[in-house]
Design a protein around this motif. Structure first.
Motif, PDB file in Angstrom:
ATOM      1  N   GLU A  19       3.302  10.048   0.261  1.00  0.00           N
ATOM      2  CA  GLU A  19       3.423   9.006   1.266  1.00  0.00           C
ATOM      3  C   GLU A  19       2.051   8.664   1.838  1.00  0.00           C
ATOM      4  O   GLU A  19       1.194   9.542   2.012  1.00  0.00           O
ATOM      5  CB  GLU A  19       4.351   9.460   2.401  1.00  0.00           C
ATOM      6  CG  GLU A  19       5.805   9.624   1.991  1.00  0.00           C
ATOM      7  CD  GLU A  19       6.454   8.301   1.608  1.00  0.00           C
ATOM      8  OE1 GLU A  19       6.104   7.264   2.211  1.00  0.00           O
ATOM      9  OE2 GLU A  19       7.331   8.308   0.717  1.00  0.00           O
ATOM     10  N   ALA A  20       1.840   7.403   2.127  1.00  0.00           N
ATOM     11  CA  ALA A  20       0.599   6.977   2.772  1.00  0.00           C
ATOM     12  C   ALA A  20       0.699   7.228   4.262  1.00  0.00           C
ATOM     13  O   ALA A  20       1.728   6.960   4.889  1.00  0.00           O
ATOM     14  CB  ALA A  20       0.354   5.497   2.506  1.00  0.00           C
ATOM     15  N   GLY A  21      -0.364   7.752   4.847  1.00  0.00           N
ATOM     16  CA  GLY A  21      -0.405   7.915   6.290  1.00  0.00           C
ATOM     17  C   GLY A  21      -0.721   6.598   6.966  1.00  0.00           C
ATOM     18  O   GLY A  21      -1.161   5.630   6.317  1.00  0.00           O
ATOM     19  N   SER A  22      -0.519   6.529   8.254  1.00  0.00           N
ATOM     20  CA  SER A  22      -0.813   5.285   8.984  1.00  0.00           C
ATOM     21  C   SER A  22      -2.279   4.908   8.850  1.00  0.00           C
ATOM     22  O   SER A  22      -2.632   3.729   8.771  1.00  0.00           O
ATOM     23  CB  SER A  22      -0.424   5.439  10.458  1.00  0.00           C
ATOM     24  OG  SER A  22      -1.101   6.535  11.052  1.00  0.00           O
ATOM     25  N   GLY A  23      -3.168   5.919   8.800  1.00  0.00           N
ATOM     26  CA  GLY A  23      -4.596   5.638   8.635  1.00  0.00           C
ATOM     27  C   GLY A  23      -4.898   5.046   7.273  1.00  0.00           C
ATOM     28  O   GLY A  23      -5.748   4.150   7.160  1.00  0.00           O
ATOM     29  N   ASN A  24      -4.223   5.556   6.227  1.00  0.00           N
ATOM     30  CA  ASN A  24      -4.413   4.997   4.878  1.00  0.00           C
ATOM     31  C   ASN A  24      -4.012   3.527   4.839  1.00  0.00           C
ATOM     32  O   ASN A  24      -4.737   2.667   4.306  1.00  0.00           O
ATOM     33  CB  ASN A  24      -3.567   5.761   3.863  1.00  0.00           C
ATOM     34  CG  ASN A  24      -3.862   7.237   3.796  1.00  0.00           C
ATOM     35  OD1 ASN A  24      -2.954   8.051   3.913  1.00  0.00           O
ATOM     36  ND2 ASN A  24      -5.129   7.595   3.626  1.00  0.00           N
ATOM     37  N   VAL A  65       0.839  -1.204   0.000  1.00  0.00           N
ATOM     38  CA  VAL A  65       0.000   0.000   0.000  1.00  0.00           C
ATOM     39  C   VAL A  65       0.874   1.253   0.000  1.00  0.00           C
ATOM     40  O   VAL A  65       0.636   2.198  -0.757  1.00  0.00           O
ATOM     41  CB  VAL A  65      -0.959   0.006   1.213  1.00  0.00           C
ATOM     42  CG1 VAL A  65      -1.648   1.357   1.354  1.00  0.00           C
ATOM     43  CG2 VAL A  65      -1.995  -1.106   1.074  1.00  0.00           C
ATOM     44  N   ALA A  66       1.897   1.259   0.842  1.00  0.00           N
ATOM     45  CA  ALA A  66       2.788   2.419   0.913  1.00  0.00           C
ATOM     46  C   ALA A  66       3.461   2.677  -0.435  1.00  0.00           C
ATOM     47  O   ALA A  66       3.601   3.832  -0.862  1.00  0.00           O
ATOM     48  CB  ALA A  66       3.837   2.203   1.997  1.00  0.00           C
ATOM     49  N   THR A  67       3.846   1.609  -1.133  1.00  0.00           N
ATOM     50  CA  THR A  67       4.512   1.757  -2.424  1.00  0.00           C
ATOM     51  C   THR A  67       3.547   2.258  -3.488  1.00  0.00           C
ATOM     52  O   THR A  67       3.898   3.120  -4.312  1.00  0.00           O
ATOM     53  CB  THR A  67       5.135   0.421  -2.864  1.00  0.00           C
ATOM     54  OG1 THR A  67       6.005  -0.046  -1.829  1.00  0.00           O
ATOM     55  CG2 THR A  67       5.935   0.581  -4.141  1.00  0.00           C
TER      56      THR A  67
END
Length: 477
Positions: A287-292, A276-278
């Protein structure tokens, strides 16, 4: 460049092979190695960075073919070694992802192979680079030897590098120790660096393939700038020629790929979060947040497939905003206002695909004015912005004549729906997701998909769920 057999003898790793003729005395200090008596074993960071890789080889090899192989490598993490992909290539030159084709071990932290220091670890995974002669090799168990830091800046002409390996010497096919020598950078190329010996008896030999080329740092350590690729092998046992220069494969610009190679793989703990982060970085350009990450991980836990969450990320409001903004920047040379951006997002939601939106943008008075308000300037701009190249004189004449005879609208329509533009869209998507251009079969397949009504999000989803992306491009949050 790769050395031609007729010109010199390429360094390889298909046989039991060996390392450098010259060796170094005071390498613990990490200074460029001085001339020393043959057989002296380097110590400190250079010794720790250099790994011996041994493969059992193909037990069904035909008579005359070599079964065993040996190469060198560089320890870059507690469970990972960087080496030459050619060490693991099959008869067709291909290196597969995942387990090596033959039982393979890596000896780490043991510069003298007759000693018991360090560790012999089994290799359980290969992650080859899509273009360069580089492969990441995973160790089944971690080692405690300190890894070498991978450089983030290229070597410069005139730099002195310490090259090391376990390969052949002047008088031994399979020596018991690692050897190292000083080389000077002669030229820098795209993905390669040419080096020449900085001491009379330096040589890179069979079995050194994949071994490290190290640069001293200001803090007294070393960093990895390249690995051994090809060499003339002058001074090596059995070599007929006298030339000792070599070509190394650069790794200073492979930070993203190395991080991806070491990331969790499908089925392993942490893969979903890394995936997901990539995707956020590659598709949404942020950048993806922790919630994402938690949101998409939960959806996967609830039964959705990896493809489902990929479609959700790609076919999102965030991606549509990214696409519209990129289109403004590429074609009009400016950022849109929020209102302008949202108007085009709404039109996309209403059924306009990316090709129709692109056609509209190049049809605007603003685009025509930016091209100089002439048909000649328009044709030049279309070639540059849509096809990624300059128009030839013949093309310029052809398309300006067409614009005069049939109108600009017909010309714009042909450019936006041309095979060449579709091919460039495919190429850009492959570069974005896989970091490389598509092969001919891939280009044809995806080009046909676009011609039959597919769109950019379809390309991104298909690329994101490939094994090449999941195994070779995903890296941690």
């Amino acid at each position: 460049m790769r050395i031609d057999e007729k010109e010199g003898r390429p360094m390889g790793c298909r046989k039991q092979m060996g390392a450098l003729v010259a060796v170094v005395a005071a390498l613990a200090a990490v200074a460029p190695p001085a001339h020393a008596a043959q057989g002296v074993v380097p110590s400190g960071a250079v010794a720790g960075a250099t790994v011996k890789i041994e493969m059992a080889g193909n037990p069904d090899a035909a008579p005359g073919e070599t079964r065993e192989r040996a190469c060198s490598g560089a320890l870059v993490a507690a469970s990972w070694v960087l080496t030459a992909a050619s060490c693991f290539a099959d008869a067709g030159g291909k290196v597969s992802f995942d387990a090596p084709p033959w039982p393979t071990t890596a000896t780490v932290g043991r510069p003298d192979l007759t000693a018991t220091s360090g560790k012999v670890a089994t290799v359980d995974r290969l992650v080859p680079h899509p273009v360069r002669d580089v492969v990441m090799v995973r160790l089944a168990s971690k080692v405690t030897t300190a890894p070498v830091v991978v450089a983030t800046t290229p070597p410069a002409v005139g730099d002195t590098l310490t090259v090391a390996g376990f390969g052949r010497t002047a008088d031994a096919v399979v020596p018991d120790t690692v050897h190292a020598a000083a080389y000077t950078v002669e030229a820098l190329g795209d993905g390669v660096v040419d080096i020449a010996p900085a001491q009379d008896d330096a040589a890179i030999c069979k079995g050194d393939a994949g071994g490290p080329a190290l640069r001293a740092t200001d803090t007294g350590g070393v960093e990895l700038v390249a690995i051994h690729h090809t060499a003339y092998q002058g001074g090596c046992l059995g070599a007929a020629g006298t030339r000792r220069d070599a070509t190394e494969t650069r790794v200073d610009d492979l930070g993203r790929w190395i991080a991806a190679a070491m990331a969790p793989k499908p089925g392993e703990s942490g893969f979903t979060e890394a995936y997901v982060a990539t995707l956020y970085r590659d598709v949404l350009k942020r950048e993806a947040g922790s919630g994402n990450i938690a949101h998409w991980a939960t959806r996967l836990d609830q039964g959705e497939t990896l493809r489902d969450i990929t479609v959700g990320i790609v076919d999102s409001l965030s991606w549509r905003r990214v696409f519209v903004t990129d289109t403004y920047v590429t074609l009009l040379g400016r950022q849109p206002t929020d209102t302008q951006r949202d108007i085009w997002v709404s039109r996309y939601d209403g059924g306009m695909d990316t090709f129709a939106i692109t056609h509209h943008f190049v049809s605007t008075a603003e685009y025509y004015a930016r091209a100089g308000s002439t048909d000649t300037g328009l044709v030049q701009a279309l070639h540059r912005d849509l096809l990624g190249r300059d128009a030839t004189a013949v093309e310029l004449t052809h398309w300006t004549d067409r614009a005069a005879q049939q109108g600009r609208t017909a010309v714009l329509q042909e450019f936006v729906h041309s095979d060449e533009y579709r091919d460039r869209v495919v190429d850009q998507a492959d570069q974005q997701m896989l970091g490389r251009s598509p092969d001919p079969n891939h280009l044809r397949s995806f080009g046909d998909m676009l011609q039959e009504g597919g769109d950019i999000p379809d390309l991104l989803v298909r690329l994101a769920v490939t094994s090449e992306y999941r195994i070779g491009r995903v890296w941690g949050p």
